[in-house]
Design an enzyme around this catalytic site. Structure first.
Site, short mmCIF file in Angstrom:
data_model
loop_
_atom_site.label_atom_id
_atom_site.label_comp_id
_atom_site.label_asym_id
_atom_site.label_seq_id
_atom_site.Cartn_x
_atom_site.Cartn_y
_atom_site.Cartn_z
N HIS A 71 0.85 -1.19 0.00
CA HIS A 71 0.00 0.00 0.00
C HIS A 71 0.89 1.24 0.00
O HIS A 71 2.06 1.18 0.40
CB HIS A 71 -0.89 0.00 1.23
CG HIS A 71 -1.93 -1.07 1.20
ND1 HIS A 71 -3.06 -1.02 1.99
CD2 HIS A 71 -2.03 -2.23 0.49
CE1 HIS A 71 -3.80 -2.08 1.77
NE2 HIS A 71 -3.19 -2.83 0.86
N GLU A 73 1.08 3.85 1.88
CA GLU A 73 1.64 4.20 3.18
C GLU A 73 2.80 3.27 3.55
O GLU A 73 3.84 3.73 4.03
CB GLU A 73 0.57 4.09 4.29
CG GLU A 73 -0.62 4.97 4.09
CD GLU A 73 -1.78 4.28 3.39
OE1 GLU A 73 -2.93 4.59 3.73
OE2 GLU A 73 -1.54 3.44 2.49
N CYS A 103 -5.88 1.99 5.81
CA CYS A 103 -6.60 0.77 6.14
C CYS A 103 -6.03 0.20 7.44
O CYS A 103 -5.07 0.73 8.00
CB CYS A 103 -6.46 -0.25 5.01
SG CYS A 103 -4.79 -0.96 4.90
N CYS A 106 -2.24 -0.59 7.32
CA CYS A 106 -1.40 0.61 7.30
C CYS A 106 -1.41 1.32 8.64
O CYS A 106 -0.39 1.88 9.06
CB CYS A 106 -1.84 1.53 6.18
SG CYS A 106 -1.54 0.80 4.55
#
Length: 181
Positions: A71, A73, A103, A106
């Protein structure tokens, strides 16, 4: 929690921080279509130091790299740790800016990385309603971050982010999630 102009925050809203966040997140939204055109997912993150210097910028690369934890992040945190030669970013007073609410995965990565401040664009509910991504179960995360001295501001310039996500979906891009049927 304070909510001014629909901003979500776990501290009293600081106008200077919010102005800076709006500027950076708008820049991320503006750049995101170029990343999407190169095969990245619809999320972009950047990490800045306390002086306003960008340390790293990273896009979501789950599909392009065949790795579920890539992801935006997580990629940004990994890149910052590599650049700064540390697994503990807390001594660098860094802020994470991301185009959408992190999410559940993260959030864990942010919490354990030492990032001090998190600024995000569209909320998870909006991400889920537009794309169908599963953002995960995140009970009381804003208060948990506050308890750990991690400042959060969210729902920053959401209309711009919603537009990018809708464009992503109209291009028939992959919505990645595990099949549970």
């Amino acid at each position: 929690m304070r909510n001014t102009d629909n901003i979500i925050a776990n501290e009293k809203i600081d106008a200077r921080k919010l102005r800076r966040a709006k500027k950076i997140i708008t820049e991320l939204y503006d750049e995101l279509p170029n990343y999407i055109a190169r095969g990245h997912g619809p999320f972009l993150a950047a990490i800045y130091d306390a002086d306003g210097k960008q340390i790293v910028r990273a896009a979501n690369s789950v599909v392009s790299m065949n790795c579920s934890h890539n992801h935006a992040e997580m990629n940004a945190i990994r890149d910052a740790e590599e650049l700064l030669h540390t697994y503990d970013l807390s001594g660098h007073n860094l802020s994470l800016y991301v185009t959408a609410e992190p999410c559940i995965m993260c959030l864990g990565g942010i919490m354990w990385s030492g990032i001090r401040d998190v600024y995000f664009g569209v909320t998870s509910g909006v991400v889920e309603s537009i794309t169908g991504f599963d953002e995960g179960f995140k009970p009381n995360w804003l208060n948990e971050f506050k308890r750990r001295n991690i400042t959060v501001y969210g729902n920053i310039e959401p209309e711009h982010g919603e537009s990018v996500l809708r464009d992503y979906m109209t291009q028939n891009r992959i919505v990645y999630k595990p099949q549970r049927d």
